[in-house]
Design a protein around this motif. Structure first.
Motif, PDB file in Angstrom:
ATOM      1  N   ILE A 157       0.843  -1.209   0.000  1.00 54.46           N
ATOM      2  CA  ILE A 157       0.000   0.000   0.000  1.00 54.46           C
ATOM      3  C   ILE A 157       0.871   1.249   0.000  1.00 54.46           C
ATOM      4  N   ARG A 158       1.906   1.250   0.852  1.00 62.02           N
ATOM      5  CA  ARG A 158       2.782   2.427   0.911  1.00 62.02           C
ATOM      6  C   ARG A 158       3.507   2.639  -0.415  1.00 62.02           C
TER       7      ARG A 158
ATOM      8  N   TYR B  67       6.102   9.392   6.243  1.00 57.92           N
ATOM      9  CA  TYR B  67       5.707   8.132   5.605  1.00 57.92           C
ATOM     10  C   TYR B  67       6.693   7.724   4.509  1.00 57.92           C
ATOM     11  N   LEU B  68       7.202   8.710   3.775  1.00 55.88           N
ATOM     12  CA  LEU B  68       8.148   8.394   2.704  1.00 55.88           C
ATOM     13  C   LEU B  68       9.445   7.815   3.285  1.00 55.88           C
ATOM     14  N   LEU B  69       9.975   8.462   4.336  1.00 57.22           N
ATOM     15  CA  LEU B  69      11.206   7.957   4.956  1.00 57.22           C
ATOM     16  C   LEU B  69      10.969   6.594   5.620  1.00 57.22           C
TER      17      LEU B  69
ATOM     18  N   GLU C  70       4.034  18.580   3.376  1.00 58.88           N
ATOM     19  CA  GLU C  70       3.345  18.060   4.564  1.00 58.88           C
ATOM     20  C   GLU C  70       4.317  17.173   5.355  1.00 58.88           C
ATOM     21  N   PRO C  71       4.625  17.525   6.643  1.00 60.29           N
ATOM     22  CA  PRO C  71       5.591  16.732   7.424  1.00 60.29           C
ATOM     23  C   PRO C  71       5.250  15.237   7.481  1.00 60.29           C
ATOM     24  N   TYR C  72       3.958  14.927   7.617  1.00 54.77           N
ATOM     25  CA  TYR C  72       3.585  13.513   7.700  1.00 54.77           C
ATOM     26  C   TYR C  72       3.870  12.771   6.395  1.00 54.77           C
TER      27      TYR C  72
ATOM     28  N   GLU D 294      -2.311  16.651  -2.810  1.00 59.32           N
ATOM     29  CA  GLU D 294      -2.182  15.199  -2.991  1.00 59.32           C
ATOM     30  C   GLU D 294      -1.389  14.580  -1.837  1.00 59.32           C
ATOM     31  N   GLN D 295      -0.372  15.312  -1.362  1.00 65.26           N
ATOM     32  CA  GLN D 295       0.367  14.824  -0.184  1.00 65.26           C
ATOM     33  C   GLN D 295      -0.599  14.575   0.978  1.00 65.26           C
ATOM     34  N   LYS D 296      -1.504  15.549   1.195  1.00 67.60           N
ATOM     35  CA  LYS D 296      -2.438  15.436   2.317  1.00 67.60           C
ATOM     36  C   LYS D 296      -3.392  14.254   2.139  1.00 67.60           C
ATOM     37  N   LYS D 297      -3.841  14.026   0.898  1.00 65.33           N
ATOM     38  CA  LYS D 297      -4.738  12.891   0.641  1.00 65.33           C
ATOM     39  C   LYS D 297      -4.014  11.560   0.866  1.00 65.33           C
ATOM     40  N   ILE D 298      -2.751  11.504   0.407  1.00 66.19           N
ATOM     41  CA  ILE D 298      -1.954  10.282   0.616  1.00 66.19           C
ATOM     42  C   ILE D 298      -1.775  10.023   2.110  1.00 66.19           C
ATOM     43  N   VAL D 299      -1.456  11.090   2.861  1.00 66.93           N
ATOM     44  CA  VAL D 299      -1.279  10.958   4.316  1.00 66.93           C
ATOM     45  C   VAL D 299      -2.572  10.481   4.967  1.00 66.93           C
ATOM     46  N   GLU D 300      -3.707  11.046   4.544  1.00 70.25           N
ATOM     47  CA  GLU D 300      -4.993  10.662   5.121  1.00 70.25           C
ATOM     48  C   GLU D 300      -5.266   9.171   4.911  1.00 70.25           C
ATOM     49  N   LEU D 301      -4.998   8.684   3.695  1.00 73.67           N
ATOM     50  CA  LEU D 301      -5.209   7.262   3.410  1.00 73.67           C
ATOM     51  C   LEU D 301      -4.258   6.383   4.224  1.00 73.67           C
ATOM     52  N   LEU D 302      -2.996   6.793   4.298  1.00 73.57           N
ATOM     53  CA  LEU D 302      -2.019   5.990   5.043  1.00 73.57           C
ATOM     54  C   LEU D 302      -2.325   5.975   6.536  1.00 73.57           C
TER      55      LEU D 302
END
Length: 576
Positions: A203-204, A343-345, A337-339, A384-392
């Protein structure tokens, strides 16, 4: 004869008719090992398996191999000794009370005691389960203020329940089934956790490399990404700083000093246990963490821990600093977005990217500051960063709930298994079997005494009765579940005395001053027995009823010499 009651002793409640002895009284030998000098090459890499604590803790019930081997010279020039196959190995230093049955002959180091059970008294597998159950009790025997180690003396004087070998084997059979189910469940839990981790990675990877709703992709230096994403270096969007080393501690201070131990390797979360507090000082100001700072492990003895990270996800009401083995990453770009970076790291850590760029220095792995600063970061637009963070984050919530469920399931399995161990090893699971054995003895003993007295024309000597019962078990397969062991006059079981006491309404035991024996036994009645038992007893009495005690002992001594090793009689006279 009534069903036995239970009695309470210092290690639990046991059936009254079980015996409780010291380990030293039911074994052939127990001894710790030793380690050959490691600076002598000819002592090592031979063909003798050499067991250490980690071999025992990893082996499970049976030990089939070891990591290290020693030579004959290593054995001769150390305190190591060969522990025979099917003995019990018990750890006494550091990791206390771990046990395994060695399925190969092994030498051991000084942290392990090899125990050779007397198999006429106690079954090795029963002893294994007993000490598995006994493990939490060892702490009671360690002197306060000393290192948490056991000694050979403590182990030899530990209590062991002694019950019929037949009952021991029934308990082992029950516990083996329970153990198989228990470890099958644990294996399933491990497999599910591994599958969950795999799903998380997929998923990630999908969200952090494919994004949401894209069709056009371009190849970059770090892989294929959506066309409208850009790639920047981490130091272009963040302030990156390594921490500092602080050896001083101040429990009265409110300044927390984070270390790699405070970042959980399984969840990539900062955990506030085993917290270290350090003194207030001007130098800490430039190392104070803020809300949404990311903290990443840059130095560790394990390469797997390099790159594990956490994020300060709550507002801070006290000062938190970080050690030189951590790197702090503070996102300063308003379009990041810090989150998302967290998640990327975390994904880089999961997919092994950091392992490719670390270096080993003085036995520790290091991810240097320049490497971290120059990490390439694929960046979608902020929304899009925020949407990805929300899903993760939603995925994380589901995974956390599911892992909590698995942990609760594992905890329940552990509790249930410990309960089964306790019930089995305190006689609760074999009550029905014990009731049947007690009932059988209650008719066989009076019947045997009555028939023997009839043919002899006198009461039966205690020693005669002991040998008759021994021969009934050995030669007629009448399962009375007596544990016979070598003693003054050959095979002996103390349980018979307890049984005669229970049978005093049907059996009379008269103490006499006699050159032959001290007790004469008479049966007050002839009980009803089934035909198989009647045939066996009558045949036994026909063979031995007219023999005097010396002739009876001569037969037993000659046919079963293994029971004569503690005899006080002149063996030459009885074995000729």
């Amino acid at each position: 004869m009534k069903m036995s009651d239970y009695v309470e002793i210092d290690i639990g409640e046991f059936p009254k008719d079980w015996d409780v002895r010291k380990l030293k009284d039911v074994i052939i030998k127990a001894k710790s090992g030793g380690t050959p000098r490691r600076n002598v090459p000819e002592y090592w890499n031979g063909n003798i398996p050499f067991a250490k604590i980690q071999d025992i803790t990893k082996s499970g019930k049976y030990l089939y191999n070891t990591e290290e081997f020693i030579t004959e010279k290593g054995l001769e020039n150390s305190n190591a000794w060969i522990v025979p196959k099917d003995s019990l190995l018990l750890t006494i230093y550091g990791s206390l009370g771990f046990v395994a049955i060695n399925k190969i002959p092994v030498a051991t180091n000084q942290a392990i005691i090899g125990i050779i059970p007397n198999k006429n008294i106690i079954d090795t597998e029963f002893l294994y389960y007993w000490y598995l159950y006994f493990k939490p009790y060892w702490s009671k025997f360690i002197k306060k203020g000393t290192q948490p180690n056991l000694t050979l003396e403590i182990v030899l004087n530990s209590s062991v329940p002694i019950l019929p070998l037949e009952e021991q084997k029934k308990i082992v059979e029950l516990l083996q089934k329970a153990t198989d189910i228990y470890y099958t469940l644990k294996d399933y839990i491990i497999q599910i956790r591994n599958s969950t981790e795999t799903i998380t990675k997929v998923i990630r990877k999908e969200l952090l490399t494919k994004g949401i709703g894209h069709r056009d992709y371009v190849e970059t230096d770090i892989g294929e990404f959506p066309k409208d994403w850009e790639v920047r270096r981490l130091n272009e969007i963040a302030i990156i700083r390594s921490g500092f080393s602080e050896r001083k501690r101040d429990e009265n201070s409110k300044v927390i000093h984070l270390r790699p131990d405070n970042i959980d390797n399984e969840t990539d979360r900062i955990v506030f246990h085993r917290i270290v507090y350090i003194p207030e000082s001007p130098k800490i100001e430039r190392y104070l963490l803020r809300h949404l700072d990311i903290v990443l492990v840059n130095t560790n003895g394990s390469i797997d821990h390099i790159g594990k990270l956490g994020i300060i996800d709550m507002p801070l009401n006290q000062k938190i600093t970080f050690s030189n083995h951590l790197t702090a990453i503070r996102i300063v770009s308003k379009d990041v977005e810090p989150y998302y970076i967290y998640y990327l790291l975390s994904w880089y850590h999961l997919n092994g990217s950091f392992k490719k760029v670390v270096k080993n220095q003085a036995g520790k792995w290091n991810l240097n500051l320049d490497t971290i600063r120059n990490l390439l970061i694929p960046l979608p637009p902020l929304e899009e960063q925020k949407k990805i963070v929300e899903l993760l984050q939603k995925v994380d919530e589901l995974i956390i709930r599911f892992n909590d469920f698995l942990q609760n399931l594992e905890d329940e399995a552990n509790t249930l298994y410990k309960s089964i161990l306790r019930l089995a090893l305190t006689g609760k699971l074999t009550e029905d079997w014990r009731r049947q054995i007690i009932l059988l003895r209650s008719v066989v003993i009076p019947y045997l005494v009555y028939q023997a007295s009839k043919i002899k024309g006198r009461p039966v000597y205690m020693t005669e009765l002991m040998k008759y019962l021994f021969l009934l078990q050995k030669e007629y397969n009448i399962n009375l579940a007596y544990n016979f062991e070598p003693y003054k006059y050959g095979p002996f079981t103390p349980q018979l005395y307890k049984d005669l006491e229970e049978l005093k309404d049907r059996i009379e035991v008269k103490e006499v001053k006699d050159n032959v024996d001290k007790s004469l036994i008479t049966s007050k009645e002839l009980p009803q027995v089934n035909q198989d038992i009647a045939n066996a007893v009558n045949d036994l009495i026909n063979r031995f009823g007219n023999k005097d005690l010396k002739e009876l002992l001569s037969y037993v001594y000659k046919k079963y010499p293994e029971y004569t090793v503690k005899s006080e009689l002149n063996l030459d006279e009885f074995l000729k």
